[in-house]
Design an enzyme around this catalytic site. Structure first.
Site, PDB file in Angstrom:
ATOM      1  N   LYS A  52     -26.949 -21.241  -4.294  1.00  0.00           N
ATOM      2  CA  LYS A  52     -25.472 -21.192  -3.995  1.00  0.00           C
ATOM      3  C   LYS A  52     -24.978 -20.438  -4.932  1.00  0.00           C
ATOM      4  O   LYS A  52     -23.843 -19.392  -5.161  1.00  0.00           O
ATOM      5  CB  LYS A  52     -24.986 -22.378  -3.053  1.00  0.00           C
ATOM      6  CG  LYS A  52     -25.603 -22.158  -2.050  1.00  0.00           C
ATOM      7  CD  LYS A  52     -25.491 -23.848  -1.068  1.00  0.00           C
ATOM      8  CE  LYS A  52     -26.193 -23.780   0.274  1.00  0.00           C
ATOM      9  NZ  LYS A  52     -25.723 -24.945   0.218  1.00  0.00           N
ATOM     10  N   GLN A  96     -22.771 -30.741  -0.094  1.00  0.00           N
ATOM     11  CA  GLN A  96     -24.625 -30.365   0.240  1.00  0.00           C
ATOM     12  C   GLN A  96     -24.730 -31.708   0.601  1.00  0.00           C
ATOM     13  O   GLN A  96     -24.957 -32.944   0.039  1.00  0.00           O
ATOM     14  CB  GLN A  96     -25.219 -30.392  -1.250  1.00  0.00           C
ATOM     15  CG  GLN A  96     -26.832 -29.801  -1.209  1.00  0.00           C
ATOM     16  CD  GLN A  96     -26.855 -28.496  -0.173  1.00  0.00           C
ATOM     17  OE1 GLN A  96     -26.109 -27.255  -0.019  1.00  0.00           O
ATOM     18  NE2 GLN A  96     -27.178 -28.648   1.567  1.00  0.00           N
ATOM     19  N   ASP A 119     -18.157 -24.740   4.268  1.00  0.00           N
ATOM     20  CA  ASP A 119     -19.886 -24.550   5.276  1.00  0.00           C
ATOM     21  C   ASP A 119     -19.198 -24.429   6.839  1.00  0.00           C
ATOM     22  O   ASP A 119     -20.553 -24.096   7.483  1.00  0.00           O
ATOM     23  CB  ASP A 119     -20.414 -26.014   5.310  1.00  0.00           C
ATOM     24  CG  ASP A 119     -21.221 -25.881   4.711  1.00  0.00           C
ATOM     25  OD1 ASP A 119     -21.610 -25.144   4.372  1.00  0.00           O
ATOM     26  OD2 ASP A 119     -21.538 -26.806   3.719  1.00  0.00           O
TER      27      ASP A 119
END
Ligand code: NAD
Length: 293
Positions: A52, A96, A119
């Site tokens: 990412k 994460q 997200d």
């Protein structure tokens, strides 16, 4: 059989995003800024976060990686989230997952401001998605939709079978594909670990989305000729003959399914590539205040 080439698509979309960043800067704006919080040292999570951050660098986004040890307390993680929520320089951020067992993931997800939740995991974004309102779509389902759009895959009236009902893949993609939109307007069946007669469902599917996390679960004799297969699974299986000692495979047995499929995503090089791209698209939207003004 034709391959749905996620790698090539991701390359094209990243080039488009890089162009948008150049335009933003040329017009006096600043580069979109994504922050990522990585707790502990889970190897898969490290790879995902590294990808990412690298993708951000490639297209001119600013990125910040915040690393914390696995024994950090829940309160300390919430504090990091709070700081990112209040940091005007950060357009969007992710924490994460998975987090270490002593930290409540739900609590952390809820603490992220929906405006910065690139997200798309916060219930506000999920609820907006379900109602077809502007929102940050969760990255993997958004990547699947983008792939369908760019390959002009017909979904209207099709029988779609989704296997897996996670909050990040199975459930949202089933909602999105049944919405009155393109891609969408499909008749979606969602199958899971308690489904009876799974093979019967699979055999009548025009499109299969597999997101279960079991290596090569879907076999050639479970699908019909001409099926479109979207394999979301990313599994590591032992392969002592390779340098790394493992290989990556999907939830679909590529060797037996691909001869029957009209279109199929490979693993690696399929959906995974577009997941990162979708996160960057959300970050650009955040920077441009497109969803929440
Ligand atoms: P998960 O691991 O949270 O849940 C698995 C789901 O599969 C559950 O809903 C369960 O009901 C269902 N399931 C389990 N066994 C089953 C069986 N025998 N028959 C039918 N259904 C069964 O799911 P997830 O987080 O969506 O992950 C699924 C896979 O997708 C994993 O391999 C994961 O690594 C991968 N993944 C890939 C990406 C990507 O970017 N490509 C993103 C997220 C997840």
């Amino acid at each position: 059989m034709n391959i749905l080439d996620g790698k090539q698509l991701a390359k094209e979309i990243l080039a488009e995003l890089a162009e948008e960043v150049r335009e933003l800067l040329a017009n006096g704006g600043r580069a979109p800024h994504l922050a990522a919080v990585l707790v502990g040292d889970d190897p898969a999570s490290q790879v995902y976060v590294r990808n990412k951050v690298r993708s951000c660098e490639k297209i001119g986004f600013r990125s910040t990686l915040i690393r914390r040890p696995a024994d950090i307390s829940e309160a300390e993680v919430l504090d990091v989230v709070d700081q990112l929520n209040r940091d005007d320089e950060v357009d969007g951020f992710i924490v994460q997952l998975p987090l270490p067992g002593h930290i409540n993931e739900e609590k952390v997800t809820l603490a992220i401001q929906p405006e910065k939740d690139v997200d798309g995991f916060h219930p506000v974004n999920f609820g907006r998605m379900a109602q077809g309102l502007p929102c940050y779509l969760p990255a993997t389902p958004a990547g699947i939709l983008e792939m369908m759009r760019r390959y002009e895959i017909e979904t209207e009236g099709k029988e779609v079978v989704v296997i897996g009902r996670s909050n990040i893949v199975g459930t949202p993609i089933s909602i999105l594909l049944s919405r009155k939109a393109y891609p969408g307007n499909a008749t979606v069946t969602i199958c899971h670990s308690r489904t009876k007669g799974l093979e019967g469902h699979l055999r009548r599917a025009d499109i299969i989305v597999a997101a279960i996390g079991i290596p090569e679960f879907v076999k050639g004799d479970m699908v019909k000729e001409g099926v479109v297969v979207i394999d979301v699974g990313i599994n590591r299986v032992d392969a002592p003959e390779t340098e790394k000692g493992y290989r990556l495979c999907g939830d679909v047995d590529f060797s037996s399914v691909s001869p029957k499929a009209s279109l199929i995503t490979p693993v690696p090089g399929g959906v995974g590539q577009l997941t990162v791209v979708s996160l960057l698209i959300n970050t650009l939207k955040a920077a441009k205040r497109e969803i929440y003004v």
